[in-house]
Design a protein around this motif. Sequence first.
Motif, PDB file in Angstrom:
ATOM      1  N   ILE A  83      39.655  35.978  31.185  1.00  0.00           N
ATOM      2  CA  ILE A  83      40.473  37.191  31.148  1.00  0.00           C
ATOM      3  C   ILE A  83      40.619  37.663  29.709  1.00  0.00           C
ATOM      4  O   ILE A  83      41.040  36.909  28.830  1.00  0.00           O
ATOM      5  CB  ILE A  83      41.854  36.927  31.759  1.00  0.00           C
ATOM      6  CG1 ILE A  83      41.708  36.511  33.225  1.00  0.00           C
ATOM      7  CG2 ILE A  83      42.739  38.157  31.646  1.00  0.00           C
ATOM      8  CD1 ILE A  83      43.000  36.053  33.858  1.00  0.00           C
ATOM      9  N   ASN A 139      49.356  45.325  33.295  1.00  0.00           N
ATOM     10  CA  ASN A 139      48.082  44.617  33.376  1.00  0.00           C
ATOM     11  C   ASN A 139      46.907  45.587  33.396  1.00  0.00           C
ATOM     12  O   ASN A 139      45.867  45.337  32.771  1.00  0.00           O
ATOM     13  CB  ASN A 139      48.055  43.731  34.618  1.00  0.00           C
ATOM     14  CG  ASN A 139      46.791  42.900  34.708  1.00  0.00           C
ATOM     15  OD1 ASN A 139      46.578  41.992  33.922  1.00  0.00           O
ATOM     16  ND2 ASN A 139      45.924  43.221  35.659  1.00  0.00           N
ATOM     17  N   ALA A 143      43.964  45.469  30.563  1.00  0.00           N
ATOM     18  CA  ALA A 143      42.748  44.822  31.057  1.00  0.00           C
ATOM     19  C   ALA A 143      41.546  45.135  30.175  1.00  0.00           C
ATOM     20  O   ALA A 143      41.242  46.290  29.896  1.00  0.00           O
ATOM     21  CB  ALA A 143      42.470  45.259  32.494  1.00  0.00           C
ATOM     22  N   ASN A 148      39.769  42.250  36.078  1.00  0.00           N
ATOM     23  CA  ASN A 148      41.198  42.203  35.797  1.00  0.00           C
ATOM     24  C   ASN A 148      41.837  43.566  36.046  1.00  0.00           C
ATOM     25  O   ASN A 148      42.989  43.652  36.506  1.00  0.00           O
ATOM     26  CB  ASN A 148      41.445  41.761  34.356  1.00  0.00           C
ATOM     27  CG  ASN A 148      42.884  41.345  34.111  1.00  0.00           C
ATOM     28  OD1 ASN A 148      43.582  40.915  35.013  1.00  0.00           O
ATOM     29  ND2 ASN A 148      43.332  41.508  32.877  1.00  0.00           N
ATOM     30  N   VAL A 151      42.354  43.704  39.661  1.00  0.00           N
ATOM     31  CA  VAL A 151      43.528  42.910  40.030  1.00  0.00           C
ATOM     32  C   VAL A 151      44.809  43.707  39.770  1.00  0.00           C
ATOM     33  O   VAL A 151      45.745  43.709  40.583  1.00  0.00           O
ATOM     34  CB  VAL A 151      43.548  41.579  39.258  1.00  0.00           C
ATOM     35  CG1 VAL A 151      44.884  40.857  39.449  1.00  0.00           C
ATOM     36  CG2 VAL A 151      42.401  40.688  39.710  1.00  0.00           C
TER      37      VAL A 151
END
Length: 544
Positions: A83, A139, A143, A148, A151
């Motif tokens: 990540i 997030n 990212a 990610n 997500v």
Amino acid sequence: MTLAAHYGQILAPLPVLIPLIAAAATLVAGRRPRTQRVITLIALSAVVVVCAALLYLADRDGTIAVQVGGWGQSETGMGPLGITLVVDRLSALMLVVSSVVLLTVVFYAIGQGIRDGDDKQPVSIFLPTYLVLSAGVCNAFLAGDLFNLYVGFEVLLSASFVLLTIGASKERVRAGISYVMVSMVSSLIFLFGIALLYAATGTLNMAELAVRLDDISSGTRSALFAVLLVGFGIKAAVFPLSAWLPDSYPTAPAPVTAVFAGLLTKVGVYAIIRAHSLLFPGGGLDRVLLVAALLTMVVGILGAIAQSDIKRLLSFTLVSHIGYMVFGIALSSRLGMSGAIFYVAHHILVQTTLFLVVGLIERQAGASTLRRLGGLAAASPLLAFVFLIPALNLGGIPPFSGFIGKVALLEAGTEDGSVLAWVLVGGSVVTSLLTLYVVARVWTKAFWRARVDAPEGELSASAPSALLDDAEDIAFDDRDDVGRMPIGMVVPTLALLGVGLALTVAAGPIFGYAERAADQVLDRGEYISAVLAPVHAAAEGGHP
């Protein structure tokens, strides 16, 4: 590593971690509402401070990249495995504006009592879900790899469905199902694009993708970009992928509608900026984006003209003004991107404020439809003030920030000089004038005329609910607190109005920041170097 970079590495994950930890804590405190509120306010206040610090560091020292987990290089030997979180000027600005909005709206929700219908609504899950939504938003902006980002979108989707359907009324469940189905289609398209990109390049890290996509043929690049644009365009409500929005947002509670309108579509716009400028520079689909921007502006504002409910009207203006942002992105110029970035920040604040004002209107008058409203300026001069200022700002009246952002976009269009750009300039002016007409119509009908002159003005807040046909109006008109605006709702609205006015007062420095952010976005080198260089140094035995 410098001391500033070290602090940046520590701070970057916190906008995601803090809300998630707080969400778990509020779930544990589900039977203690006061404890839930304290935890939520402390957590979101901390996020605002962290995001402000990240903005300062990113503007002063450049892009900050964090490899979460320290798993080393990917199989390609170029990028990191795991990540990646990246904070540059664009993502830092989005984090700051979003965190301020999230904090203000939760104050408003607490002042409202969270519940806006009957006493059966499960409000104990509101704050935990809201915190999860906050983590998903942060997030998405942080990212550094596409999975990610995916997500982050899915976290948003899960939390959004709960918030949209809280109370489980028939209208909200119907709107929530529609929203989820559209969002799932968008997510599947995005996931399909991720699979294609991984098949073509062997990586999902955006910095590494930016390098490896340069070696792929232009036709394949355009096809990959088109798939991502469809997925992001649905989330950003770009025409013709925007029909879902006006039916989904207006049924939700006022704080939920406000934060959705202000933030969620902007996550899609942010993803379009990243894909357009970092992964697929060169303007391969710019003409398509320009046409989509024009249609989004015009169709959206024409839809707003036809509405009598203020929530639906504002939902259509939300769609319309997404077109301005796409216009700036598609110009692929420094001024166009600067205008788009500035306009995103402006629109988040103004649109959120207007939806909070609608919540105050519902409390004051018991309805949000123009057919039942009138005399609000006399009933509450303060309410008239907090509507008029952001409404004029949305309409682009000088000297407000909406005017500044639109002038920058119009200037960028004229600098481009193409026929299509000039058509967009004309469309932008017409859309701005029609937006002013729409908000003036709300002002004259809801605030200026007497309520007895409204077509359904006799259905006042004290009228029997059996006379009311609209289920959402029943939810308000049956309450004994209609006619009173809680101070806990008024103060956050005024605070957000003040932040929006600060964007006008400090327009020079803020637009200068937007220009620096645009330079950073259009020049991919700093982003790529910030992500890949430390990984290479660590692989060679050096110090990142």
